[in-house]
Scaffold this motif. Structure first.
Motif, PDB file in Angstrom:
ATOM      1  N   ALA A  92       0.711  -1.165  -0.226  1.00  0.00           N
ATOM      2  CA  ALA A  92       0.200  -0.290   0.098  1.00  0.00           C
ATOM      3  C   ALA A  92       0.620   0.839   0.087  1.00  0.00           C
ATOM      4  O   ALA A  92       0.688   2.645  -0.847  1.00  0.00           O
ATOM      5  CB  ALA A  92      -1.122   0.184   1.134  1.00  0.00           C
ATOM      6  N   ARG A  93       2.218   1.370   0.925  1.00  0.00           N
ATOM      7  CA  ARG A  93       2.891   2.482   0.589  1.00  0.00           C
ATOM      8  C   ARG A  93       3.475   2.128  -0.679  1.00  0.00           C
ATOM      9  O   ARG A  93       3.771   3.364  -1.130  1.00  0.00           O
ATOM     10  CB  ARG A  93       3.926   2.401   1.720  1.00  0.00           C
ATOM     11  CG  ARG A  93       4.605   3.743   2.394  1.00  0.00           C
ATOM     12  CD  ARG A  93       6.436   3.192   2.290  1.00  0.00           C
ATOM     13  NE  ARG A  93       6.923   2.070   1.916  1.00  0.00           N
ATOM     14  CZ  ARG A  93       7.881   1.279   2.380  1.00  0.00           C
ATOM     15  NH1 ARG A  93       7.437   1.741   3.464  1.00  0.00           N
ATOM     16  NH2 ARG A  93       8.402   0.172   2.041  1.00  0.00           N
ATOM     17  N   ASP A  94       3.932   1.847  -0.976  1.00  0.00           N
ATOM     18  CA  ASP A  94       4.705   1.715  -2.676  1.00  0.00           C
ATOM     19  C   ASP A  94       3.543   2.114  -3.526  1.00  0.00           C
ATOM     20  O   ASP A  94       3.885   2.786  -4.110  1.00  0.00           O
ATOM     21  CB  ASP A  94       4.806   0.208  -2.408  1.00  0.00           C
ATOM     22  CG  ASP A  94       5.886  -0.166  -2.075  1.00  0.00           C
ATOM     23  OD1 ASP A  94       6.911   0.363  -1.217  1.00  0.00           O
ATOM     24  OD2 ASP A  94       6.552  -1.009  -2.316  1.00  0.00           O
ATOM     25  N   ARG A  95       2.364   2.318  -3.654  1.00  0.00           N
ATOM     26  CA  ARG A  95       1.474   2.145  -4.718  1.00  0.00           C
ATOM     27  C   ARG A  95       1.762   3.427  -4.120  1.00  0.00           C
ATOM     28  O   ARG A  95       1.213   4.651  -5.604  1.00  0.00           O
ATOM     29  CB  ARG A  95       0.058   1.578  -4.453  1.00  0.00           C
ATOM     30  CG  ARG A  95       0.513   0.276  -5.256  1.00  0.00           C
ATOM     31  CD  ARG A  95      -0.854  -0.413  -5.416  1.00  0.00           C
ATOM     32  NE  ARG A  95      -1.959  -0.791  -4.459  1.00  0.00           N
ATOM     33  CZ  ARG A  95      -1.545  -2.206  -3.518  1.00  0.00           C
ATOM     34  NH1 ARG A  95      -0.744  -3.033  -4.183  1.00  0.00           N
ATOM     35  NH2 ARG A  95      -2.282  -2.725  -2.524  1.00  0.00           N
ATOM     36  N   GLY A 132       8.836  -2.332  -9.681  1.00  0.00           N
ATOM     37  CA  GLY A 132       7.884  -2.435  -8.892  1.00  0.00           C
ATOM     38  C   GLY A 132       8.610  -3.327  -7.277  1.00  0.00           C
ATOM     39  O   GLY A 132       9.069  -4.500  -6.518  1.00  0.00           O
ATOM     40  N   ILE A 133      10.078  -3.659  -8.183  1.00  0.00           N
ATOM     41  CA  ILE A 133      11.143  -4.239  -7.817  1.00  0.00           C
ATOM     42  C   ILE A 133      11.901  -3.808  -6.596  1.00  0.00           C
ATOM     43  O   ILE A 133      12.250  -2.492  -6.823  1.00  0.00           O
ATOM     44  CB  ILE A 133      12.340  -4.980  -8.500  1.00  0.00           C
ATOM     45  CG1 ILE A 133      11.740  -6.332  -9.989  1.00  0.00           C
ATOM     46  CG2 ILE A 133      13.465  -5.714  -8.075  1.00  0.00           C
ATOM     47  CD1 ILE A 133      12.971  -6.877  -9.920  1.00  0.00           C
ATOM     48  N   PRO A 156      21.148   3.967 -12.968  1.00  0.00           N
ATOM     49  CA  PRO A 156      21.532   5.305 -13.277  1.00  0.00           C
ATOM     50  C   PRO A 156      20.327   5.876 -13.440  1.00  0.00           C
ATOM     51  O   PRO A 156      19.526   6.316 -12.493  1.00  0.00           O
ATOM     52  CB  PRO A 156      21.344   4.809 -15.103  1.00  0.00           C
ATOM     53  CG  PRO A 156      19.648   4.558 -15.195  1.00  0.00           C
ATOM     54  CD  PRO A 156      19.897   3.340 -13.689  1.00  0.00           C
ATOM     55  N   LYS A 157      21.322   7.375 -13.203  1.00  0.00           N
ATOM     56  CA  LYS A 157      21.299   8.817 -12.584  1.00  0.00           C
ATOM     57  C   LYS A 157      20.387   8.939 -13.853  1.00  0.00           C
ATOM     58  O   LYS A 157      19.535   9.314 -14.705  1.00  0.00           O
ATOM     59  CB  LYS A 157      22.299  10.409 -13.045  1.00  0.00           C
ATOM     60  CG  LYS A 157      21.742  11.436 -13.024  1.00  0.00           C
ATOM     61  CD  LYS A 157      22.485  12.542 -13.824  1.00  0.00           C
ATOM     62  CE  LYS A 157      21.681  13.432 -13.733  1.00  0.00           C
ATOM     63  NZ  LYS A 157      23.243  14.210 -13.721  1.00  0.00           N
ATOM     64  N   GLY A 158      18.707  10.265 -12.547  1.00  0.00           N
ATOM     65  CA  GLY A 158      17.658  10.159 -13.744  1.00  0.00           C
ATOM     66  C   GLY A 158      16.378   8.719 -14.186  1.00  0.00           C
ATOM     67  O   GLY A 158      15.390   8.960 -14.165  1.00  0.00           O
ATOM     68  N   ALA A 159      16.360   7.605 -12.910  1.00  0.00           N
ATOM     69  CA  ALA A 159      15.952   6.534 -12.968  1.00  0.00           C
ATOM     70  C   ALA A 159      14.623   6.808 -12.115  1.00  0.00           C
ATOM     71  O   ALA A 159      15.327   7.552 -10.824  1.00  0.00           O
ATOM     72  CB  ALA A 159      16.544   5.127 -12.583  1.00  0.00           C
ATOM     73  N   LEU A 160      13.282   6.737 -12.050  1.00  0.00           N
ATOM     74  CA  LEU A 160      12.654   7.105 -11.805  1.00  0.00           C
ATOM     75  C   LEU A 160      12.277   5.054 -10.032  1.00  0.00           C
ATOM     76  O   LEU A 160      12.394   4.457 -10.373  1.00  0.00           O
ATOM     77  CB  LEU A 160      11.310   7.271 -12.123  1.00  0.00           C
ATOM     78  CG  LEU A 160      10.684   8.456 -12.849  1.00  0.00           C
ATOM     79  CD1 LEU A 160       9.024   7.882 -13.569  1.00  0.00           C
ATOM     80  CD2 LEU A 160      11.123   9.453 -12.147  1.00  0.00           C
ATOM     81  N   VAL A 161      12.570   6.175  -8.967  1.00  0.00           N
ATOM     82  CA  VAL A 161      12.355   4.969  -7.877  1.00  0.00           C
ATOM     83  C   VAL A 161      11.854   5.477  -6.895  1.00  0.00           C
ATOM     84  O   VAL A 161      11.647   7.105  -6.825  1.00  0.00           O
ATOM     85  CB  VAL A 161      13.989   4.875  -7.623  1.00  0.00           C
ATOM     86  CG1 VAL A 161      15.009   4.084  -8.426  1.00  0.00           C
ATOM     87  CG2 VAL A 161      14.389   6.029  -6.585  1.00  0.00           C
ATOM     88  N   LYS A 162      11.446   4.389  -5.596  1.00  0.00           N
ATOM     89  CA  LYS A 162      10.764   4.863  -4.489  1.00  0.00           C
ATOM     90  C   LYS A 162      11.383   4.533  -3.515  1.00  0.00           C
ATOM     91  O   LYS A 162      12.228   3.336  -3.199  1.00  0.00           O
ATOM     92  CB  LYS A 162       9.467   4.442  -4.437  1.00  0.00           C
ATOM     93  CG  LYS A 162       8.625   4.824  -6.038  1.00  0.00           C
ATOM     94  CD  LYS A 162       7.341   4.045  -5.316  1.00  0.00           C
ATOM     95  CE  LYS A 162       6.288   4.060  -7.139  1.00  0.00           C
ATOM     96  NZ  LYS A 162       4.703   3.288  -6.812  1.00  0.00           N
ATOM     97  N   GLU A 209      15.174   1.231   1.518  1.00  0.00           N
ATOM     98  CA  GLU A 209      14.807   0.922   0.827  1.00  0.00           C
ATOM     99  C   GLU A 209      14.469   1.534  -0.806  1.00  0.00           C
ATOM    100  O   GLU A 209      13.823   2.749  -0.546  1.00  0.00           O
ATOM    101  CB  GLU A 209      13.843  -0.511   0.402  1.00  0.00           C
ATOM    102  CG  GLU A 209      12.135   0.088   0.661  1.00  0.00           C
ATOM    103  CD  GLU A 209      11.146  -1.034   0.509  1.00  0.00           C
ATOM    104  OE1 GLU A 209      11.713  -2.389   0.942  1.00  0.00           O
ATOM    105  OE2 GLU A 209      10.011  -0.769   0.411  1.00  0.00           O
ATOM    106  N   ILE A 210      14.968   0.819  -2.097  1.00  0.00           N
ATOM    107  CA  ILE A 210      14.989   2.050  -2.899  1.00  0.00           C
ATOM    108  C   ILE A 210      13.299   0.484  -3.629  1.00  0.00           C
ATOM    109  O   ILE A 210      13.905  -0.337  -4.113  1.00  0.00           O
ATOM    110  CB  ILE A 210      15.678   1.837  -4.329  1.00  0.00           C
ATOM    111  CG1 ILE A 210      16.568   2.926  -3.351  1.00  0.00           C
ATOM    112  CG2 ILE A 210      15.254   1.954  -5.376  1.00  0.00           C
ATOM    113  CD1 ILE A 210      17.669   3.864  -3.997  1.00  0.00           C
ATOM    114  N   THR A 211      12.631   1.251  -4.253  1.00  0.00           N
ATOM    115  CA  THR A 211      11.309   0.309  -5.272  1.00  0.00           C
ATOM    116  C   THR A 211      11.629   1.316  -6.454  1.00  0.00           C
ATOM    117  O   THR A 211      11.442   2.243  -6.930  1.00  0.00           O
ATOM    118  CB  THR A 211       9.994   0.447  -4.235  1.00  0.00           C
ATOM    119  OG1 THR A 211      10.239   0.476  -3.225  1.00  0.00           O
ATOM    120  CG2 THR A 211       9.339  -0.331  -5.441  1.00  0.00           C
ATOM    121  N   LEU A 212      11.856  -0.440  -7.431  1.00  0.00           N
ATOM    122  CA  LEU A 212      11.811   0.720  -9.055  1.00  0.00           C
ATOM    123  C   LEU A 212      10.627   0.595  -9.282  1.00  0.00           C
ATOM    124  O   LEU A 212       9.528   0.510  -9.503  1.00  0.00           O
ATOM    125  CB  LEU A 212      12.263  -0.530  -9.528  1.00  0.00           C
ATOM    126  CG  LEU A 212      13.888  -0.778  -9.147  1.00  0.00           C
ATOM    127  CD1 LEU A 212      13.945  -2.268 -10.698  1.00  0.00           C
ATOM    128  CD2 LEU A 212      15.058   0.694 -10.133  1.00  0.00           C
TER     129      LEU A 212
END
Length: 127
Positions: free
Chosen positions: A9-12, A45-46, A83-89, A102-105
């Protein structure tokens, strides 16, 4: 299981942001998943660690469960370059030790993002 529901839920709800610079992180997974990801890339999502796990004594599968809140013991650690610019959470890891991030792609990464696959020590899964 409750932690897993809260984590999803938090990731979404989290807003993806572009990385300001390249970052090397770790991903704990099974041998078969690592083989797949080296061939096909990493899906959105990983989950990965928020920073690289430095060389030293290898964690056991059980230790990865306790530290990072994994559902099952990991068999390998992937070294991943985002890489720089990749979208992550970027968030805290639910179910893990306090202070573990943690980082979620939020987007797919190509196979070349997986730089190395390092086996973990088997350790004891049950006490």
């Amino acid at each position: 299981e409750q932690a897993r529901v809260k984590d999803l839920a938090r990731d979404r709800a989290a807003t993806p942001k572009p990385l300001a610079k390249d970052r090397v992180v770790s991903r704990f997974t099974s041998k078969s998943q690592a083989v797949y990801e080296r061939k096909h890339g990493l899906d959105a999502g990983i989950h990965m660690t928020s920073r690289e796990i430095h060389p030293g004594r290898a964690l056991s599968g059980k230790a990865t469960m306790e530290t990072y809140g994994l559902k099952i013991p990991a068999e390998v650690r992937e070294q991943v370059r985002i890489p720089k610019g990749a979208l992550v959470k970027v968030n805290k890891a639910y179910g893990g030790k306090p202070g573990i991030g943690e980082i979620t792609l939020a987007e797919r990464l190509p196979p070349a993002a997986v730089r190395k696959v390092i086996p973990l020590s088997p350790g004891r899964v049950s006490e």
